[in-house]
Design an enzyme around this catalytic site. Structure first.
Site, short mmCIF file in Angstrom:
data_model
loop_
_atom_site.label_atom_id
_atom_site.label_comp_id
_atom_site.label_asym_id
_atom_site.label_seq_id
_atom_site.Cartn_x
_atom_site.Cartn_y
_atom_site.Cartn_z
N SER A 63 0.78 -1.14 -0.01
CA SER A 63 -0.05 -0.05 -0.03
C SER A 63 0.82 1.34 -0.02
O SER A 63 1.95 1.32 0.88
CB SER A 63 -0.98 -0.16 1.23
OG SER A 63 -1.59 1.21 1.34
N LYS A 77 -1.37 -0.76 -4.34
CA LYS A 77 -2.61 -0.28 -3.75
C LYS A 77 -2.18 1.12 -3.69
O LYS A 77 -1.05 1.68 -2.98
CB LYS A 77 -3.22 -0.88 -2.75
CG LYS A 77 -4.00 0.16 -1.75
CD LYS A 77 -4.55 -0.89 -0.82
CE LYS A 77 -4.92 0.05 0.72
NZ LYS A 77 -5.70 -0.79 1.42
N LYS A 88 -3.53 5.07 -2.13
CA LYS A 88 -4.43 5.96 -1.28
C LYS A 88 -4.65 6.96 -2.20
O LYS A 88 -3.94 7.64 -2.86
CB LYS A 88 -3.61 6.16 -0.11
CG LYS A 88 -3.58 5.00 0.88
CD LYS A 88 -4.63 4.59 1.52
CE LYS A 88 -4.35 3.44 2.64
NZ LYS A 88 -5.53 3.00 3.23
N ASP A 119 -7.51 3.00 -2.91
CA ASP A 119 -8.30 3.25 -1.58
C ASP A 119 -8.68 4.73 -1.21
O ASP A 119 -7.83 5.16 -1.07
CB ASP A 119 -7.40 2.29 -0.43
CG ASP A 119 -8.11 2.32 0.86
OD1 ASP A 119 -9.25 2.71 1.15
OD2 ASP A 119 -7.61 1.77 1.91
N GLU A 160 -11.47 0.74 -3.20
CA GLU A 160 -12.11 0.42 -1.64
C GLU A 160 -12.58 1.48 -0.90
O GLU A 160 -12.15 2.78 -1.03
CB GLU A 160 -10.68 0.31 -0.99
CG GLU A 160 -10.56 -1.01 -0.02
CD GLU A 160 -9.25 -0.96 0.83
OE1 GLU A 160 -8.15 -0.85 -0.01
OE2 GLU A 160 -9.14 -1.18 1.93
N ASP A 176 -14.28 -1.75 3.58
CA ASP A 176 -13.33 -2.04 4.41
C ASP A 176 -13.91 -1.43 5.82
O ASP A 176 -14.59 -2.04 6.53
CB ASP A 176 -12.36 -1.06 4.19
CG ASP A 176 -11.02 -1.16 5.02
OD1 ASP A 176 -11.20 -1.19 6.36
OD2 ASP A 176 -9.96 -0.47 4.84
N LYS A 222 -10.28 -6.84 8.14
CA LYS A 222 -9.27 -6.29 9.07
C LYS A 222 -9.75 -7.09 10.54
O LYS A 222 -10.56 -6.64 11.19
CB LYS A 222 -9.34 -4.89 9.62
CG LYS A 222 -8.46 -4.39 8.24
CD LYS A 222 -8.28 -2.79 8.18
CE LYS A 222 -7.34 -2.35 6.83
NZ LYS A 222 -7.85 -0.77 6.79
N GLY A 280 -4.36 -4.28 6.52
CA GLY A 280 -3.49 -4.20 7.39
C GLY A 280 -3.69 -2.63 8.27
O GLY A 280 -4.16 -1.84 7.57
MG MG Z 1 -8.99 0.56 3.50
#
Ligand code: MG
Length: 383
Positions: free
Chosen positions: A146, A172, A174, A199, A224, A249, A273, A301
């Protein structure tokens, strides 16, 4: 299976410097914080669990300080001296306290560790023992990496290049409004074929659906949590408007949430998670729901130390976890983790699960002491 009796519980507050901060649409914390649970049993086993929540109520409402309070005053007294046949009895023992899933997860995790040790099992085998036949652990988990919000697109491309060279098979990114479409398009121009996902950490609204549709021609693995952090209903309106699979998530706090999200068509993928859903008992129920509905599942995570990372890795090695997980190698996060040996990335973008019983890693006492000293010196909120 052997039962265990809980004799004593000790909490360790730790802070660890991060190799690279993870900036999301919620912001970034200055260092990694964790509350580590050490639990002993009457037959001499020691187990470990991690509460990975942050110092600020950002990703979740819980903070390190609320977790310490709730564990000390309510959760630990509810389990001390208790004998359990299975760690799946822990949610009921802690059931008089509402909410605070990450605090509950930490205590339950330590019980899973000692129970697995007492029964001569790896943690992954302990989880599989609570599933129907046919779910034997694979011995490894498929993982990705990520990448937080950077200052520029070229800086992001540099990090992607570095992670691909290290062997990560899924990237991934953000995103947040203003750091999204152009970023994804530029990354796709340079890397048209990589497994790429985004995400949003709840940064958009349903009225942004037309904006989010622009991702549809970029061949993303998923987006996400685009909408509200407790929302399922509006995601069920958004998903049919997008070709990109939506993954939930933040919104999934229980097996009931997972069932509702799947039945309403709010998502096509679930990010589990274990800390967010109060532990591995609830995680196993979510796992079974995803398997029953053929919904792809992966393990997210929260920058866990080796304590939480080892446990999440064990869960991620179950065969119903079908997509790459946010469980990177130790060196992506820490120069000195709490545990040994470090987790390393292997060929095929996998991390192998340790062979030893329970967590299968050793918690280093000198690192715990270092982490406690770092915490005392750097905790930014105490007066
Ligand atoms: Mg997430």
């Amino acid at each position: 299976m052997k039962s265990i009796t809980i004799q004593d519980v000790t909490l360790h507050l730790v802070g660890l410097p991060l190799v690279e901060k993870l900036k999301t649409s919620y912001g970034a914390e200055p260092f990694k914080s964790a509350l580590i649970v050490e639990l002993t049993t009457t037959d001499g086993h020691t187990g470990w669990g991690e509460c990975p929540t942050k110092m600020r109520p950002s990703y979740a409402y819980e903070t390190i300080a609320t977790a310490q309070h709730v564990l000390t005053e309510f959760l630990i007294p509810a389990v001390l001296g208790k004998t359990v046949q299975s760690p799946t009895e822990l949610p009921k023992l802690m059931g008089a306290s509402r909410g605070h899933p990450m605090a509950k997860h930490a205590l339950e995790s330590a019980v899973w560790d000692v129970w697995a040790q007492a029964n001569g099992l790896t943690l992954a085998e302990a989880f599989a023992a609570h599933l129907p036949a046919g779910h034997a652990p694979k011995g490894h988990a498929l993982v990705g990496v990520s990448i937080g919000i950077q200052d520029t697109i070229p800086a992001t491309l540099d990090i992607i290049t570095k992670r691909l060279e290290q062997g990560y098979g899924r990237i991934k990114l953000k995103i947040a409004p203003g750091w999204d479409i152009e970023l994804a398009r530029e990354v796709r121009k340079v890397y048209p074929d990589i497994t790429l996902m985004l995400d949003a950490n709840s940064a958009y609204r349903l009225s942004d659906a037309d904006h989010l549709k622009q991702f549809d021609d970029l061949g993303l693995l998923m987006i996400e949590q685009p909408l509200g952090f407790y929302d399922i209903y509006e995601h069920s309106k958004l998903q049919p408007m997008l070709q990109t699979p939506v993954c939930l998530d933040e919104s999934i706090h229980s097996a009931g949430d997972a069932q509702m999200a799947i039945e309403l068509g709010a998502c096509k993928i679930i990010n589990l998670k274990p800390a967010r859903v109060a532990g591995y008992t609830e995680s196993l129920d979510i796992y079974k729901i995803c398997v029953a509905h053929d919904v792809p599942l992966w393990v997210g995570g929260l920058l866990e130390t080796g304590v939480g990372r080892a446990a999440n890795l064990a869960f991620a090695s179950l065969p119903g976890v079908t997509l790459p997980c946010d469980i990177s190698a130790t060196d992506r996060y820490y120069q000195r983790d709490l545990t040994e040996p470090p987790f390393v990335l292997s060929a095929g973008s996998v991390i192998h699960t340790p062979a030893g019983h329970g967590l299968g890693v050793s918690v280093e006492r000198d690192r715990l002491a270092e982490g406690a000293a770092f915490w005392r010196a750097n905790y930014p909120y105490q007066v």
